[in-house]
Scaffold this motif. Sequence first.
Motif, PDB file in Angstrom:
ATOM      1  N   ARG A  70       0.817  -1.219   0.000  1.00 38.97           N
ATOM      2  CA  ARG A  70       0.000   0.000   0.000  1.00 38.97           C
ATOM      3  C   ARG A  70       0.851   1.270   0.000  1.00 38.97           C
ATOM      4  NH1 ARG A  70      -5.021  -1.626   4.003  1.00 38.97           N
ATOM      5  NH2 ARG A  70      -6.148  -2.780   2.403  1.00 38.97           N
ATOM      6  N   LYS A  71       2.041   1.187   0.559  1.00 41.38           N
ATOM      7  CA  LYS A  71       2.939   2.353   0.558  1.00 41.38           C
ATOM      8  C   LYS A  71       3.689   2.478  -0.760  1.00 41.38           C
ATOM      9  CE  LYS A  71       3.677   2.780   5.503  1.00 41.38           C
ATOM     10  NZ  LYS A  71       4.698   2.834   6.565  1.00 41.38           N
ATOM     11  N   GLY A  72       3.729   1.410  -1.538  1.00 36.70           N
ATOM     12  CA  GLY A  72       4.378   1.439  -2.839  1.00 36.70           C
ATOM     13  C   GLY A  72       5.543   0.475  -2.925  1.00 36.70           C
ATOM     14  N   ILE A  73       5.613  -0.192  -4.054  1.00 31.17           N
ATOM     15  CA  ILE A  73       6.690  -1.148  -4.302  1.00 31.17           C
ATOM     16  C   ILE A  73       7.773  -0.423  -5.102  1.00 31.17           C
ATOM     17  CG2 ILE A  73       7.298  -3.378  -5.303  1.00 31.17           C
ATOM     18  CD1 ILE A  73       4.221  -4.013  -5.205  1.00 31.17           C
ATOM     19  N   PRO A  74       9.004  -0.404  -4.605  1.00 32.10           N
ATOM     20  CA  PRO A  74      10.087   0.269  -5.338  1.00 32.10           C
ATOM     21  C   PRO A  74      10.265  -0.309  -6.739  1.00 32.10           C
ATOM     22  CG  PRO A  74      10.803  -0.344  -3.136  1.00 32.10           C
ATOM     23  CD  PRO A  74       9.473  -1.007  -3.357  1.00 32.10           C
ATOM     24  N   ASN A  75      10.646   0.531  -7.673  1.00 28.52           N
ATOM     25  CA  ASN A  75      10.813   0.113  -9.077  1.00 28.52           C
ATOM     26  C   ASN A  75      11.658  -1.145  -9.220  1.00 28.52           C
ATOM     27  OD1 ASN A  75       9.336   2.306  -9.839  1.00 28.52           O
ATOM     28  ND2 ASN A  75      11.070   3.508 -10.542  1.00 28.52           N
ATOM     29  N   GLU A  76      12.745  -1.235  -8.456  1.00 28.72           N
ATOM     30  CA  GLU A  76      13.655  -2.366  -8.624  1.00 28.72           C
ATOM     31  C   GLU A  76      13.059  -3.698  -8.167  1.00 28.72           C
ATOM     32  OE1 GLU A  76      15.230  -0.264  -4.801  1.00 28.72           O
ATOM     33  OE2 GLU A  76      14.253   0.326  -6.671  1.00 28.72           O
ATOM     34  N   HIS A  77      11.987  -3.656  -7.373  1.00 26.67           N
ATOM     35  CA  HIS A  77      11.352  -4.884  -6.893  1.00 26.67           C
ATOM     36  C   HIS A  77       9.959  -5.110  -7.491  1.00 26.67           C
ATOM     37  CE1 HIS A  77      14.541  -5.241  -4.006  1.00 26.67           C
ATOM     38  NE2 HIS A  77      14.214  -4.115  -3.400  1.00 26.67           N
ATOM     39  N   ARG A  78       9.451  -4.132  -8.217  1.00 23.95           N
ATOM     40  CA  ARG A  78       8.051  -4.170  -8.662  1.00 23.95           C
ATOM     41  C   ARG A  78       7.725  -5.378  -9.528  1.00 23.95           C
ATOM     42  NH1 ARG A  78       6.511   1.441 -10.152  1.00 23.95           N
ATOM     43  NH2 ARG A  78       6.691   1.603  -7.899  1.00 23.95           N
ATOM     44  N   SER A  79       8.526  -5.666 -10.520  1.00 18.54           N
ATOM     45  CA  SER A  79       8.244  -6.788 -11.409  1.00 18.54           C
ATOM     46  C   SER A  79       8.204  -8.102 -10.627  1.00 18.54           C
ATOM     47  CB  SER A  79       9.307  -6.867 -12.508  1.00 18.54           C
ATOM     48  OG  SER A  79       9.119  -8.003 -13.306  1.00 18.54           O
ATOM     49  N   TYR A  80       9.192  -8.310  -9.794  1.00 17.76           N
ATOM     50  CA  TYR A  80       9.265  -9.540  -8.995  1.00 17.76           C
ATOM     51  C   TYR A  80       8.051  -9.667  -8.075  1.00 17.76           C
ATOM     52  CZ  TYR A  80      10.837 -12.874  -5.480  1.00 17.76           C
ATOM     53  OH  TYR A  80      10.913 -13.937  -4.620  1.00 17.76           O
ATOM     54  N   VAL A  81       7.721  -8.610  -7.364  1.00 18.13           N
ATOM     55  CA  VAL A  81       6.603  -8.656  -6.420  1.00 18.13           C
ATOM     56  C   VAL A  81       5.286  -8.860  -7.161  1.00 18.13           C
ATOM     57  CG1 VAL A  81       5.306  -7.346  -4.687  1.00 18.13           C
ATOM     58  CG2 VAL A  81       7.809  -7.320  -4.652  1.00 18.13           C
TER      59      VAL A  81
END
Length: 192
Positions: A70-81
């Motif tokens: 909810r706070k946001g997924i950092p760009n570097e982890h977004r695809s994986y998450v």
Amino acid sequence: MDTDNETAKDRMPRIDTYGFKRPAEFDYAFYEDFYSRYLVVLTRRAEKWSMLLQKSTGVEKSLKVKRYIRKGIPNEHRSYVWMMVSGAQAKMEMNAGYYHSVLVDGQKNAKLVDAVVTDLNRTFPDNVNFEKNASPCFLQTLHNVLVAYGHHNKTVGYCQGMNFITGYLILIAKDEERAFWLLDALIGRILP
């Protein structure tokens, strides 16, 4: 090299992280001021995500993960998450080679291919990654994912507007097959 006459606008890139061109009236000074303060928050979140992902092989459902998302997924982890929480990663692993086989079969459907080709050049005209001369150019990737998905899900096929959703998934996943499985999770499981 910075000079006294150089403005924030001259120092800032004309495109954002995802390749979208900034409008002429973009307020670079405001953005630079905001981003320099917000970078502290983003860095702290990225560190927390990195620690969370190091502790386990997946993204397990929990209140902590929910709060982080909810706070946001950092760009570097977004695809994986996204791949993990959507179930796309598990489905891709269970169906190794499926994407490429359905892509080949989908190319034989001329009506589907024509519908996809019609919308390709309309996709994100303000994004440098979807320009014909871009390097890398995501138009062929977009074409492949849409044709494969249209053949994979014959009930939905290809619908106008899917190009924008898929284009965004490609920008995040940076991988053709991962974008396909994310689209499948989104349309096939999450949205209905």
